[in-house]
Design an enzyme around this catalytic site. Sequence first.
Site, mmCIF file in Angstrom:
data_model
loop_
_atom_site.group_PDB
_atom_site.id
_atom_site.type_symbol
_atom_site.label_atom_id
_atom_site.label_comp_id
_atom_site.label_asym_id
_atom_site.label_seq_id
_atom_site.Cartn_x
_atom_site.Cartn_y
_atom_site.Cartn_z
ATOM 1 N N CYS A 12 -5.089 11.178 -1.129
ATOM 2 C CA CYS A 12 -4.408 9.743 -1.009
ATOM 3 C C CYS A 12 -2.959 10.052 0.024
ATOM 4 O O CYS A 12 -2.596 11.183 -0.159
ATOM 5 C CB CYS A 12 -4.106 8.973 -2.059
ATOM 6 N N GLU A 128 2.642 10.548 -14.687
ATOM 7 C CA GLU A 128 3.457 9.221 -14.101
ATOM 8 C C GLU A 128 4.032 8.263 -15.095
ATOM 9 O O GLU A 128 4.987 7.675 -14.978
ATOM 10 C CB GLU A 128 2.200 8.618 -13.393
ATOM 11 N N SER A 223 -11.455 13.687 -12.845
ATOM 12 C CA SER A 223 -12.200 12.720 -13.537
ATOM 13 C C SER A 223 -12.448 11.509 -12.318
ATOM 14 O O SER A 223 -13.307 10.931 -12.473
ATOM 15 C CB SER A 223 -11.560 11.910 -14.577
HETATM 16 FE FE1 F3S Z 1 -1.716 8.152 -4.368
HETATM 17 FE FE2 F3S Z 1 0.794 7.148 -4.336
HETATM 18 FE FE3 F3S Z 1 -1.435 5.610 -4.427
HETATM 19 S S1 F3S Z 1 0.197 9.052 -5.236
HETATM 20 S S2 F3S Z 1 -2.833 6.850 -5.464
HETATM 21 S S3 F3S Z 1 -0.838 6.548 -2.914
HETATM 22 S S4 F3S Z 1 0.333 5.541 -5.795
#
Ligand code: F3S
Length: 283
Positions: A12, A128, A223
């Site tokens: 991501c 987190e 996961s």
């Molecule tokens: Fe990735 Fe940031 Fe979303 S680390 S899953 S873009 S909160």
Amino acid sequence: MEVIVAKSAGFCFGVKRAVESVYAEINNSEKPIYTYGPIIHNEQVVKDLEDKGVKVINTEKELEKLSKGTIIIRSHGVSKKIYDIIKKQNLRMVDATCPFVKKIHNIVRKESEAGKKIIIIGNDNHPEVEGIKGWVLGDAIVIHCEDDIKKLNSLNTSSFCIVSQTTFNYNKFKYLVEIINKKGYDINVVNTICNATHVRQVEAKEIASSVDAMIVIGGKSSSNTQKLYDICKSECHNTYYIQTVEDLDLCNVESLNSIGITAGASTPKNIIEEVVLNVRDEF
Ligand code: F3S
């Protein structure tokens, strides 16, 4: 043979940014370089960084012993206390906290300073969530399931701010918030779920439903990759879960006209590209 690669396959935005920032520091930084926790749950990447001299530290105690070098904060973010130790030890810091996570830190800080009790919907053991808790003034309540809502009964406050771990399931979040809402408290709900996971899953489902075979790439213990695999498998019987190109074995499936490819959140681009090249070469 048509090969469809999901646009959302792999890292991501936040993880990509964090991994790139470590590689960018290797030649420019004050040595030694450390990441606070592994930068990503991918052995190959962590090993590659280790070979390039980047060490992983995992605890406050280890951090307190350091007197020089650079600390890189990963996308999950960390508590305020970790920033304070880095400052006290006079270390150089590169903050690769995902901006979406940083936003949650700012919300819980501000709201708890204004007197609200913070509820974090998420998994209490997740780094987190650990980090978010560390920005709350006072204690936060972590709720993961319906049973945890009981924790609110013993509190002598009725003013709350609810946030969520970025990767929490939206339907579950909505369900838990609805139950809490019925209690008649004064609640400020901030949906801080990041949609990167959702986007990846929706795209995987869409591709899997239209191809003859689907390949899902990711670590065995990831996961989110397992979830992607389950989604794809329910749409496409010929779905394969592989870790790297070496696991790829499509010899049983000869009469294919189309193959789809996606990958979990911690799968690096080069691993995806290798698989794509191999599939294109073979067919
Ligand atoms: Fe990735 Fe940031 Fe979303 S680390 S899953 S873009 S909160």
